[in-house]
Design a protein around this motif. Structure first.
Motif, PDB file in Angstrom:
ATOM      1  N   ASP A  77       0.839  -1.202   0.000  1.00 19.52           N
ATOM      2  CA  ASP A  77       0.000   0.000   0.000  1.00 19.52           C
ATOM      3  C   ASP A  77       0.874   1.250   0.000  1.00 19.52           C
ATOM      4  OD1 ASP A  77      -2.284  -1.548   2.356  1.00 19.52           O
ATOM      5  OD2 ASP A  77      -2.143  -1.726   0.181  1.00 19.52           O
ATOM      6  N   LYS A  78       0.453   2.247  -0.774  1.00 21.66           N
ATOM      7  CA  LYS A  78       1.288   3.439  -0.906  1.00 21.66           C
ATOM      8  C   LYS A  78       0.428   4.670  -1.140  1.00 21.66           C
ATOM      9  CE  LYS A  78       3.913   3.614  -4.584  1.00 21.66           C
ATOM     10  NZ  LYS A  78       5.003   3.337  -5.542  1.00 21.66           N
ATOM     11  N   VAL A  79       0.857   5.790  -0.562  1.00 22.67           N
ATOM     12  CA  VAL A  79       0.191   7.083  -0.776  1.00 22.67           C
ATOM     13  C   VAL A  79       1.278   8.098  -1.125  1.00 22.67           C
ATOM     14  CG1 VAL A  79      -1.183   8.913   0.273  1.00 22.67           C
ATOM     15  CG2 VAL A  79      -1.633   6.521   0.859  1.00 22.67           C
ATOM     16  N   VAL A  80       1.086   8.820  -2.211  1.00 28.96           N
ATOM     17  CA  VAL A  80       2.085   9.793  -2.666  1.00 28.96           C
ATOM     18  C   VAL A  80       1.406  11.141  -2.857  1.00 28.96           C
ATOM     19  CG1 VAL A  80       3.713  10.387  -4.491  1.00 28.96           C
ATOM     20  CG2 VAL A  80       3.450   8.004  -3.802  1.00 28.96           C
ATOM     21  N   GLN A  81       1.981  12.169  -2.245  1.00 25.66           N
ATOM     22  CA  GLN A  81       1.407  13.502  -2.357  1.00 25.66           C
ATOM     23  C   GLN A  81       2.330  14.405  -3.168  1.00 25.66           C
ATOM     24  OE1 GLN A  81       0.118  13.513   2.217  1.00 25.66           O
ATOM     25  NE2 GLN A  81      -0.630  15.313   1.089  1.00 25.66           N
ATOM     26  N   SER A  82       1.714  15.357  -3.859  1.00 24.82           N
ATOM     27  CA  SER A  82       2.501  16.351  -4.587  1.00 24.82           C
ATOM     28  C   SER A  82       1.731  17.668  -4.641  1.00 24.82           C
ATOM     29  CB  SER A  82       2.803  15.855  -6.006  1.00 24.82           C
ATOM     30  OG  SER A  82       1.599  15.718  -6.749  1.00 24.82           O
ATOM     31  N   TYR A 109      -2.878   7.181  -4.759  1.00 23.15           N
ATOM     32  CA  TYR A 109      -2.774   6.047  -3.839  1.00 23.15           C
ATOM     33  C   TYR A 109      -2.791   4.725  -4.590  1.00 23.15           C
ATOM     34  CZ  TYR A 109      -7.828   5.843  -4.568  1.00 23.15           C
ATOM     35  OH  TYR A 109      -9.088   5.759  -5.136  1.00 23.15           O
ATOM     36  N   GLU A 110      -2.178   3.741  -3.960  1.00 24.10           N
ATOM     37  CA  GLU A 110      -2.280   2.354  -4.407  1.00 24.10           C
ATOM     38  C   GLU A 110      -2.596   1.546  -3.163  1.00 24.10           C
ATOM     39  OE1 GLU A 110       1.542   2.780  -7.394  1.00 24.10           O
ATOM     40  OE2 GLU A 110       1.203   0.860  -6.391  1.00 24.10           O
ATOM     41  N   VAL A 111      -3.750   0.953  -3.118  1.00 23.12           N
ATOM     42  CA  VAL A 111      -4.116   0.157  -1.944  1.00 23.12           C
ATOM     43  C   VAL A 111      -5.083  -0.936  -2.384  1.00 23.12           C
ATOM     44  CG1 VAL A 111      -6.025   1.696  -1.293  1.00 23.12           C
ATOM     45  CG2 VAL A 111      -4.957   0.256   0.436  1.00 23.12           C
ATOM     46  N   THR A 112      -4.872  -2.122  -1.857  1.00 22.33           N
ATOM     47  CA  THR A 112      -5.830  -3.187  -2.132  1.00 22.33           C
ATOM     48  C   THR A 112      -7.078  -2.919  -1.295  1.00 22.33           C
ATOM     49  OG1 THR A 112      -4.825  -4.504  -0.378  1.00 22.33           O
ATOM     50  CG2 THR A 112      -4.057  -4.896  -2.615  1.00 22.33           C
ATOM     51  N   GLU A 136      -8.998   6.677 -11.405  1.00 17.94           N
ATOM     52  CA  GLU A 136      -7.610   7.079 -11.607  1.00 17.94           C
ATOM     53  C   GLU A 136      -6.800   7.039 -10.312  1.00 17.94           C
ATOM     54  OE1 GLU A 136      -6.367   7.514 -14.518  1.00 17.94           O
ATOM     55  OE2 GLU A 136      -8.311   7.328 -15.528  1.00 17.94           O
ATOM     56  N   LEU A 137      -7.425   6.684  -9.206  1.00 20.14           N
ATOM     57  CA  LEU A 137      -6.747   6.484  -7.915  1.00 20.14           C
ATOM     58  C   LEU A 137      -6.081   7.758  -7.408  1.00 20.14           C
ATOM     59  CD1 LEU A 137      -5.053   3.010  -8.536  1.00 20.14           C
ATOM     60  CD2 LEU A 137      -7.398   3.495  -7.829  1.00 20.14           C
ATOM     61  N   ALA A 173      -4.335  10.286   3.628  1.00 23.07           N
ATOM     62  CA  ALA A 173      -4.150   8.935   4.164  1.00 23.07           C
ATOM     63  C   ALA A 173      -5.261   8.013   3.675  1.00 23.07           C
ATOM     64  CB  ALA A 173      -4.150   8.969   5.697  1.00 23.07           C
ATOM     65  N   VAL A 174      -4.920   6.729   3.576  1.00 21.02           N
ATOM     66  CA  VAL A 174      -5.931   5.716   3.258  1.00 21.02           C
ATOM     67  C   VAL A 174      -5.820   4.584   4.262  1.00 21.02           C
ATOM     68  CG1 VAL A 174      -6.020   6.241   0.796  1.00 21.02           C
ATOM     69  CG2 VAL A 174      -4.427   4.520   1.631  1.00 21.02           C
ATOM     70  N   PRO A 175      -6.916   3.943   4.621  1.00 19.46           N
ATOM     71  CA  PRO A 175      -6.839   2.754   5.474  1.00 19.46           C
ATOM     72  C   PRO A 175      -6.079   1.644   4.754  1.00 19.46           C
ATOM     73  CG  PRO A 175      -9.065   3.618   5.440  1.00 19.46           C
ATOM     74  CD  PRO A 175      -8.302   4.342   4.379  1.00 19.46           C
TER      75      PRO A 175
END
Lengths: 113, 116
Positions: free
Chosen positions: A2-7, A25-28, A69-70, A90-92
């Motif tokens: 799982d990953k969260v990227v901010q810009s 974000y990328e999260v299952t 598009e996540l 943030a994502v759970p």
């Protein structure tokens, strides 16, 4: 993983400008995305988004989610010096264990008079 | 309600010393969390608990221990402090109502720890 990227990571604007902060974000097993504001102390909750395309709004702040598009964006219109803060997305966690949150690095916003 | 409280606010430790960071909440939340935040970074989860007597590791548990003997308290223990543990530590809690959705976490004011 799982990953969260901010810009961007940091942004300097002048009062009255409009800013857009990005979060991808990328999260299952996605369930929701949360935005927090952090002003030199504890993060405070802004928004939680669960449905795609529905804007959440609070005063000059608004946020929208694109589940296809996540990503999510946080807009601040007519910025004020009091908006200066770090904004966290943030994502759970996808494993749904214990309600863990995966945070992005944050965007540091500085609003100059 | 006081919400989530943390003590101390600041602490300086020498390498090898130990200490306990205290966290308490009065909202009757079952879920509690410990995060660390390094400069320019987001929050990394150290440990979490889903109820009294139940704890589990997060992303960065090495060098830390926790216990959860009551619903209200969730202390974080550093046994042998190292410079890499210099950080700001946040405790958080959330309720577990509405299992089909996710509820926001409420954060304490943080503890700024420096290890020299």
């Amino acid at each position: 993983e799982d990953k969260v990227v901010q810009s961007p990571l940091s942004l300097v604007v002048h009062e009255g400008d409009t800013v857009t902060l990005n979060c991808s974000y990328e999260v299952t097993n996605f369930r929701s995305l949360l935005w927090y504001k952090q002003e030199k102390k504890a993060p405070t909750f802004l928004f939680m988004l669960t449905s795609s395309g529905i804007e959440k709004k609070s005063g000059r702040l608004s946020s929208i989610l694109d589940k296809k598009e996540l990503f999510s964006i946080l807009n601040i219109t007519a910025t004020q010096t009091g908006d200066s803060a770090v904004y966290l997305c943030a994502v759970p966690g996808g494993d749904n264990q214990g309600g863990k949150l995966i945070f992005g690095q944050g965007t540091e916003l500085s609003v100059k008079p | 309600n006081a919400g989530v409280t943390q003590t101390p606010k600041f602490r300086i430790l020498k390498i090898g010393q130990s200490m306990t960071l205290q966290c308490a909440q009065d909202m009757n939340h079952n879920y509690m969390y410990w995060y660390r935040q390094d400069p320019g970074m987001g929050l990394k989860l150290i440990y979490y608990s889903v109820g009294a007597g139940i704890t589990d590791k997060g992303e960065v548990p090495n060098g830390y221990n926790v216990s959860r003997s009551t619903t209200e308290d969730f202390p974080l223990r550093l046994e042998l402090a190292a410079p890499s543990q210099t950080s700001v530590y946040f405790c958080a809690s959330r309720s577990d109502w509405g299992r089909s959705s996710y509820n926001e976490q409420f954060f304490g004011p943080g503890t700024r720890l420096t290890v020299l």
